[in-house]
Design a protein around this motif. Structure first.
Motif, mmCIF file in Angstrom:
data_model
loop_
_atom_site.group_PDB
_atom_site.id
_atom_site.type_symbol
_atom_site.label_atom_id
_atom_site.label_comp_id
_atom_site.label_asym_id
_atom_site.label_seq_id
_atom_site.Cartn_x
_atom_site.Cartn_y
_atom_site.Cartn_z
ATOM 1 N N SER A 128 0.733 -1.079 0.127
ATOM 2 C CA SER A 128 0.055 0.009 0.011
ATOM 3 C C SER A 128 0.953 1.241 -0.158
ATOM 4 C CB SER A 128 -0.932 -0.050 1.058
ATOM 5 O OG SER A 128 -2.069 -1.256 1.200
ATOM 6 N N LEU A 129 2.001 1.204 0.938
ATOM 7 C CA LEU A 129 2.785 2.491 0.956
ATOM 8 C C LEU A 129 3.447 2.671 -0.359
ATOM 9 C CD1 LEU A 129 4.447 4.444 2.473
ATOM 10 C CD2 LEU A 129 5.926 2.974 3.183
ATOM 11 N N THR A 130 4.049 1.545 -1.099
ATOM 12 C CA THR A 130 4.869 1.817 -2.151
ATOM 13 C C THR A 130 4.074 2.043 -3.398
ATOM 14 O OG1 THR A 130 4.871 -0.741 -2.484
ATOM 15 C CG2 THR A 130 6.818 0.408 -1.520
ATOM 16 N N THR A 131 2.871 1.726 -3.429
ATOM 17 C CA THR A 131 1.829 1.767 -4.737
ATOM 18 C C THR A 131 1.463 3.445 -4.517
ATOM 19 O OG1 THR A 131 1.185 -0.294 -4.543
ATOM 20 C CG2 THR A 131 -0.328 1.220 -5.683
ATOM 21 N N SER A 132 1.168 3.914 -3.213
ATOM 22 C CA SER A 132 0.882 5.062 -2.895
ATOM 23 C C SER A 132 2.051 6.282 -3.184
ATOM 24 C CB SER A 132 0.265 5.570 -1.523
ATOM 25 O OG SER A 132 -0.569 4.680 -1.049
ATOM 26 N N MET A 133 3.108 5.858 -2.951
ATOM 27 C CA MET A 133 4.323 6.715 -3.425
ATOM 28 C C MET A 133 4.737 6.673 -4.712
ATOM 29 S SD MET A 133 6.780 5.502 -0.177
ATOM 30 C CE MET A 133 8.211 6.650 -0.881
ATOM 31 N N PHE A 134 4.384 5.567 -5.480
ATOM 32 C CA PHE A 134 4.456 5.801 -6.941
ATOM 33 C C PHE A 134 3.297 6.332 -7.606
ATOM 34 C CE2 PHE A 134 3.409 3.407 -11.209
ATOM 35 C CZ PHE A 134 4.650 3.679 -11.706
ATOM 36 N N GLN A 135 2.161 6.199 -7.194
ATOM 37 C CA GLN A 135 0.927 7.096 -7.497
ATOM 38 C C GLN A 135 1.281 8.419 -7.351
ATOM 39 O OE1 GLN A 135 -2.852 5.809 -6.026
ATOM 40 N NE2 GLN A 135 -3.655 7.831 -6.361
ATOM 41 N N ASN A 136 1.811 8.935 -6.434
ATOM 42 C CA ASN A 136 1.978 10.381 -6.141
ATOM 43 C C ASN A 136 3.512 10.865 -6.943
ATOM 44 O OD1 ASN A 136 -0.214 10.528 -4.577
ATOM 45 N ND2 ASN A 136 0.837 9.922 -2.849
ATOM 46 N N GLU A 137 4.128 9.954 -7.436
ATOM 47 C CA GLU A 137 5.277 10.265 -8.109
ATOM 48 C C GLU A 137 6.759 10.577 -7.335
ATOM 49 O OE1 GLU A 137 4.533 13.032 -11.618
ATOM 50 O OE2 GLU A 137 2.894 12.069 -12.214
#
Length: 303
Positions: free
Chosen positions: A169-178
């Protein structure tokens, strides 16, 4: 000579106690290794099937599928962002190490390879960020002034899926937020109890696996309710399988390294004990010989 004998005897006693500890730690690591190997082998079947399904479904979708996938509810992760491929400005690395020592060269092998990657593939520290799983890696990067965006310490010896979901969840959020534009998982792959191999696997984005690997899977599927809905459910499972599989694999290699290191320590202690025993016997023999000589000399003086 008496003091020397006592000193050698104390060293033998202390070395024996140490060998008992290392022997016990070896047995504990061996037990953990057996469990980890069983978990890794059984999980690999699931991971392979999820990868096959994601590859097949994503490859069969039209190019504009990102526009048709429904948006997530408020507060939920936008997992369709995992398919987005954009110019790489910053790369993130999930580096899996142990929390402590007593594992031989396990950590140093990983960290040495990571530093080589950073030196060869990046021109500036602004081009990469670290996500450290394990205290050894986190401390190593912090000491060298490397940006650690996230760290997870004291991961259980047999990690649960719940622990991994938080990381996904954390890594996907960080990727989504560039925060970064691509993500790699770096760890030691367990080969056997004596050997491990450094691996770097790409997690995000997953666009590149679509058409290259879909050819390998010729089986047709009937999708209900739709490919889009199924893909939305599969993407987080696919990410979880990548990270969870890497963590389980890394933990297996860690337990193997710990077992080997403790076996080496136990063998070295035995060698030291044998050498000290020989030294003790020689010193004791010399002391006895000296006493006999003194007695014989005293008796001769009385005659």
């Amino acid at each position: 000579m008496g003091a020397s004998l006592n000193e050698i005897k104390q060293r033998i006693v202390s070395t024996k106690k140490t060998s008992q500890i290392t022997r016990a730690m070896q047995m504990v690591s061996a037990s953990k290794l057996t469990k980890s190997e069983a978990n890794a082998n059984s999980f690999q079947i699931y991971a392979t099937k999820v990868r096959e399904l994601v590859t097949h479904v994503s490859a069969s979708l039209p190019d504009d599928i990102l526009k048709t996938l429904s948006e997530p509810d408020a507060g939920e992760i936008n997992y369709k962002s995992m398919l987005i491929h954009r110019p790489v400005k910053r790369t993130a690395y999930i580096v899996i190490t142990s929390d402590g020592g007593l594992v031989g060269g396990y950590n140093s092998a990983i960290l040495k390879q990571i530093m080589t990657i950073l030196e060869e593939d990046h021109q500036s520290p602004d081009e990469y960020v670290m996500l450290a799983i394990g205290g050894t890696g986190a401390d190593f990067f912090k000491t060298r002034g490397i940006n650690v965006a996230y760290e997870l310490r004291h991961l259980s010896d047999q990690p649960s899926f719940e622990e991994v979901r938080k990381i996904v969840s954390l890594t996907t959020s960080m990727f989504q937020n560039e925060v970064f534009d691509e993500l790699y998982v770096c760890y030691n792959h367990h080969v056997n109890s004596l050997t491990s191999q450094f691996r770097v696997e790409r997690m995000l984005p997953i666009t590149d696996i679509n058409h290259d690997e879909a050819v390998e899977y010729e089986q047709e599927y009937i999708f209900e309710p739709s490919k889009e809905v199924i893909l939305k459910q599969l993407l987080p499972q696919y990410a979880e399988s990548l990270i969870y599989g890497a963590i389980v694999d890394a933990k297996t290699a860690e337990h193997a390294a710990g077992m080997t290191a403790m076996k080496t320590a136990t063998d070295n202690a035995k060698t030291i004990i044998d050498d000290l025993t020989i030294s003790y016997n020689r010193a004791r023999q010399s002391a006895i010989t000296q006493e006999i000589t003194e007695i014989v000399g005293g008796a001769a003086a009385l005659e």
